[in-house]
Design an enzyme around this catalytic site. Structure first.
Site, PDB file in Angstrom:
ATOM      1  CG  HIS A 151      -1.817   1.154   1.356  1.00  9.48           C
ATOM      2  ND1 HIS A 151      -3.136   1.137   0.983  1.00  9.48           N
ATOM      3  CD2 HIS A 151      -1.585   2.410   1.793  1.00  9.48           C
ATOM      4  CE1 HIS A 151      -3.681   2.313   1.189  1.00  9.48           C
ATOM      5  NE2 HIS A 151      -2.753   3.119   1.680  1.00  9.48           N
ATOM      6  CD  GLU A 152       1.435   3.278   3.765  1.00 10.05           C
ATOM      7  OE1 GLU A 152       1.439   4.401   3.219  1.00 10.05           O
ATOM      8  OE2 GLU A 152       0.454   2.866   4.420  1.00 10.05           O
TER       9      GLU A 152
HETATM   10  N1  TRP Z   1      -1.685   8.033   4.308  1.00 12.18           N
HETATM   11  C1  TRP Z   1      -1.636   6.999   5.298  1.00 12.18           C
HETATM   12  C2  TRP Z   1      -2.044   5.721   4.572  1.00 12.18           C
HETATM   13  O1  TRP Z   1      -1.280   5.109   3.927  1.00 12.18           O
HETATM   14  C3  TRP Z   1      -2.576   7.240   6.437  1.00 12.18           C
HETATM   15  C4  TRP Z   1      -1.996   7.810   7.670  1.00 12.18           C
HETATM   16  C5  TRP Z   1      -0.856   7.435   8.285  1.00 12.18           C
HETATM   17  C6  TRP Z   1      -2.546   8.811   8.491  1.00 12.18           C
HETATM   18  N2  TRP Z   1      -0.706   8.151   9.441  1.00 12.18           N
HETATM   19  C7  TRP Z   1      -1.703   8.982   9.585  1.00 12.18           C
HETATM   20  C8  TRP Z   1      -3.689   9.581   8.433  1.00 12.18           C
HETATM   21  C9  TRP Z   1      -2.003   9.878  10.603  1.00 12.18           C
HETATM   22  C10 TRP Z   1      -3.970  10.488   9.428  1.00 12.18           C
HETATM   23  C11 TRP Z   1      -3.140  10.640  10.514  1.00 12.18           C
HETATM   24  O2  TRP Z   1      -3.150   5.345   4.490  1.00 12.18           O
HETATM   25 ZN    ZN Z   2      -2.910   5.102   2.136  1.00  9.47          ZN
END
Ligand code: TRP
Ligand code: ZN
Length: 900
Positions: A322-323
């Site tokens: 995912h990342e």
């Molecule tokens: N973008 C991250 C994901 O892969 C989500 C995320 C990670 C996030 N840490 C966070 C969202 C802290 C809000 C706050 O989905």
């Molecule tokens: Zn994401």
């Protein structure tokens, strides 16, 4: 200026937070082209000197002061084009820095703004911005954390090139990381700063500040490499706390698989020379896709067979993928504003699922995805916090990292993929990347690319982004023997959701098949396009009345209502060629039976057990040609929450005790009928105890399912076997499953097993989190008391989100114990949320979501839950995060908070 907090906590009435509206979007008045950060890390504070190369945005309406976001910092100095500004030349509020309009150059002329400020990472318990996690320091900037590091236009449509110099004590923080490529490092020679060192990083790709990351710590480094399809060498590195280096192999393998898969499936190649992952113990979510420097919750990256379950291992692979996939869908193409969050999250979850399906059994993975969606998203979508995939308003965006944005968002991609086919989908993706690479886009842009690339009209389809709620398809059929025709009528509707009383018909791809009595597929899989409220379809040359197989492979995120005869469902369970529909026939049977049982128990009747269905489950269990992982899914009884959701959808009140009774009774009846078969399969499924391939995992899933049925039917021999399995199995999957059976059974064997398990794993935090969770999830009368004891356990730490999720989250998700008629469970949660809210508002708000379905319960519980929500609402200094969830949960249905 005085520091911290969103509003003055000591003021008598804090101002009501203002909602942000999608309709209010306007382009950024100022752009940042280059951002240079000079970061000085000291023991009790961090000092940031930001140098921003800026200009007015020619695409924005002219004029206006220069307003930057900023929170929880001490501002020291502001300079404009090198000149230090006098205090009267700017204004500082708790959330902004405003530079007077007349000082800011006009006409697109670039200027340089310098800001010096300090903040205190070790006091940052919100885990947003720059914070301390154990002995290391790390950032989390999505969604709005960067404004806690420096003053900045903290919005995703401002893209700048970043250059970062970090300086810190060399002994305490030998590793200093940021995004992109390493461009220099050195030691500070002497004087006051002796023993310090510095490292400089440069990220050549312009990015919004939410993708910024920085890490400092004493970390072990596990290197690897990857050669891209065009032959570029990429250095891969995983950084972990000392001693954890042996737990990175699974993540590294998943990373390389992801990189290869994205090249093969999408032609998308990695774009930097280095890709880093850092594991951190304190993290609000799963992981974060910061450009070139992903930061992971340790429980989403560390894994080895002795301490991670098969589920954990699959999860690590999924999250790593995912990342990584965000590098294109999220980073290279980012979101214009946070209302477009699903543009990156829904699409990336979809890509992650395609990857996982390609690496494993697609049938098994699809069933798991749908189960997850139904449990979480369907619940959310029918409650007071329901919102569209592209929301219209929020008080805080943190609350919108939801199942709707992620999972339903992924289903929208799944539908597009189904309608356009793999080739059409890829054409759309290519155009999307071509048009928007290097910029910030919207959901409309995405659909436009899909539509333009394929010359299809997706206007009606777009309603899926703006309309909340789970549609219902009522299907009826008519067979005409004389004409040999079969007619299906499909009537779509969608229940009201907050702010959306009336719904328009959606464009729904409805995949169906027709089976004859021998199980032959008469029409293959046909995708019916539903557009009108009622649609009729006629199939010709159908020689005998067929059995409809509906919503094959879960072609759309909807519910289906069709009056199958029981015999037809049994037939589909045995013969459907579509594996999802086969599973779903079993689910429909389970659901119908469980609803009947709940009604009987509520009425004090002793219900009859469904013999034919139980016999059919026996056939599944005995079928050795079936993939064991899939068999385990067919045989798994729906959870208490799934039953509660069914009851609510049927307009019945939820009685947690009756739900548990019904579920236990059915499980016991199944176990009793097939006792010998469960034992036989338990014995002869012999997975390689250390193997973590699909085959071994599937065998373990079925084996432990057998143990669960046996152990929870009061079979003393099975409980003894479970106790032995906890003690002796070399892998965590078996140990955790058996421990779960023992704890749920309430048998006295559980006490010893829990003690031994704790003694064996006390040094391993991630395993101890399982130990907390298994106890918090026991559907038993003494669970509230036990959770209270565990809250005082030395290994519990309220400031650690993983521990909160294990113990308090585990408890809040425990239908039977949390909803104890006395209200003791509700009291416990209110106390905890009040405490957590002061430390970490994001986590508190998530926990508060446990009260949102209060309307599903009986009047006595409704009253208790409503009182709990009101008590929370009255907490002094309640965070905006919790305020939003609590207030929306209390609001009367159909209403949505509007701007006052
Ligand atoms: N973008 C991250 C994901 O892969 C989500 C995320 C990670 C996030 N840490 C966070 C969202 C802290 C809000 C706050 O989905
Ligand atoms: Zn994401």
């Amino acid at each position: 200026m005085s520091k911290f907090s969103k509003f003055p906590y000591d003021a008598p009435t804090p101002p009501k937070p203002m909602p942000v509206l999608r309709a209010d979007y306007s382009p950024p008045p100022f752009l940042v082209t280059d951002t240079a950060l000079d970061v000085q890390i000291h023991d009790d504070h961090t000092r940031v000197h930001a140098t921003l190369r800026m200009k007015r945005n020619p695409a924005a309406s002219a004029g206006g002061a220069l307003t930057l976001n900023g929170e929880a910092q001490d501002l020291k100095e502001v300079r404009l084009d090198g000149r230090k500004l006098a205090a009267a030349e700017y204004e500082v509020t708790p959330e902004h820095l405003i530079v007077l309009k007349k000082l800011v150059p006009d006409g697109g002329k670039p200027f340089t703004l310098e800001i010096v400020s300090t903040h205190e990472p070790h006091k940052n318990t919100a885990l947003s911005g720059f914070y301390q996690s154990g002995d290391m320091l790390c950032t989390q900037c999505e969604a709005e954390g960067f404004r806690r590091i420096t003053y900045y236009p903290d919005r995703p449509d401002v893209l700048a090139r970043f250059r970062v110099r970090i300086e810190a004590d060399a002994a305490r923080y030998p590793v200093l990381l940021s995004n992109g490529n390493l461009i220099g490092k050195g030691r500070i020679a002497g004087g006051r700063l002796r023993g310090r060192h510095w490292v400089s990083w440069e990220d050549p790709f312009p990015k919004p500040c939410y993708l910024f990351a920085m890490v400092a710590g004493k970390l072990d480094r596990v290197p690897d490499k990857f050669v891209t399809q065009s032959g570029r060498k990429v250095l891969l590195e995983i950084y972990v706390e000392p001693g954890n280096g042996s737990q990175t192999a699974i993540a590294l393998r998943a990373l390389k698989n992801s990189m290869r898969w994205d090249e093969e499936a999408y032609g998308l190649e990695y774009d930097l020379d280095r890709f880093m992952i850092v594991a951190t113990r304190f993290f609000n979510m799963g992981a974060m896709e910061n450009k070139g420097l992903n930061i992971f919750n340790s429980d989403c990256v560390l894994a080895r067979p002795e301490t991670a379950t098969d589920g954990d291992i699959s999860f690590v692979e999924r999250v790593v993928g995912h990342e990584y996939f965000h590098n294109w869908t999220g980073n290279r193409i980012t979101c214009r504003d946070w209302f477009q969050l699903s543009l990156k999250e829904g699409l990336t979850v979809f890509r992650e699922r395609q990857f996982v399906e390609a690496m494993n059994s697609p049938a098994v993975e699809r069933v798991r995805e749908v189960r997850g969606l139904r449990i979480q998203q369907f619940a959310e979508d029918s409650g007071p916090n329901a919102h569209p995939v592209r929301p219209e308003s929020y008080l805080t965006i943190d609350n919108f990292y939801t199942s709707t944005i992620y999972q339903k968002g992924a289903e929208l991609c799944h539908m597009l993929h189904l309608m356009l086919g793999e080739t059409g989908w890829q054409r759309g993706m290519k155009l999307y990347v071509k048009r928007h690479d290097g910029s910030a886009a919207t959901c409309d842009d995405f659909v436009a690319a899909m539509s333009d690339a394929n010359r299809v009209d997706l206007d009606q389809f777009k309603l899926w982004y703006s309309q909340a709620g789970t549609p219902l398809l009522k299907v009826t059929s008519r067979y005409n023997k004389k004409k040999q025709t079969y007619a299906l009528q499909v009537r779509q509707s969608c229940p009201p959701t907050p702010g959306q009383p009336k719904k328009r018909p959606l464009h729904i791809p409805f995949a169906i098949g027709l089976l004859d009595k021998s199980g032959r597929d008469l029409i293959g899989t046909e995708i019916l396009q539903l557009r009108k409220p009622v649609e009729n379809f006629t199939f010709k040359n159908i020689e005998s009345e067929p059995i409809p197989s509906l919503l094959r492979n879960f072609s759309a995120p909807v519910r289906v209502d069709y009056a199958w005869r029981e015999s037809e469902l049994l037939f589909l369970l045995a013969h459907d060629t579509d594996s999802f529909s086969r599973f779903d026939a079993g689910q429909t049977l389970f659901n119908r039976i469980l609803l009947r049982l709940v009604a009987a128990f509520k009425a004090g009747r002793k219900p009859a057990m469904p013999e034919k269905f139980i016999a059919a489950l026996g056939a599944v269990l005995a079928d050795k040609t079936l993939d064991p992982a899939f068999a385990a899914l067919l045989l798994q009884i729906p959870g208490e929450h799934e039953i509660a959701l069914l009851l609510a959808a049927a307009g019945k009140t939820v009685d947690p005790a009756a739900v548990q009774k019904a579920r236990d009774a059915l499980r016991r009846a199944i176990a009793r009928e097939h006792r010998d078969l469960f034992w036989a399969r338990w014995r002869d499924l012999a997975p390689d105890p250390y193997g973590v391939d699909g085959k071994a995992m599937g065998a373990r899933a079925l084996k432990n399912l057998c143990l669960g049925y046996l152990g929870l039917s009061g079979d003393g021999k099975a409980l003894a076997a479970a106790a032995a399995q906890v003690r002796q199995s070399p892998n965590m999957t078996d140990q955790a499953a058996a421990l779960g059976v023992l704890v749920q059974s309430g048998d006295k064997l559980r006490i010893r097993a829990l003690m031994d398990f704790y003694a064996r794993w006390r040094e391993d935090e991630l395993v101890i989190n399982k130990w907390f969770a298994v106890q918090a999830s026991a559907g038993r009368g003494d669970t509230v008391r036990r959770v209270r004891e565990l809250l005082k356990h030395p290994d519990f730490d309220r400031a650690n989100p993983n521990k909160l999720r294990s113990l308090i989250g585990g408890f809040a998700g425990n239908l039977f114990a949390f909803h104890a008629a006395s209200g003791a469970g509700y009291r416990l949660l209110v106390e905890e949320i009040s405490k957590v809210d002061k430390l970490n508002p994001q986590m508190a708000a998530r926990l508060a979501g446990a009260f949102d379905r209060w309307r599903s319960f009986d009047p006595a519980r409704q009253k208790l839950m409503q009182a709990a929500l009101k008590e929370l609402q009255a907490v002094r200094g309640l965070s905006t995060n919790s305020y939003e969830i609590v207030t929306k949960s209390l609001a009367s249905p159909g209403r949505q908070a509007k701007r006052p």
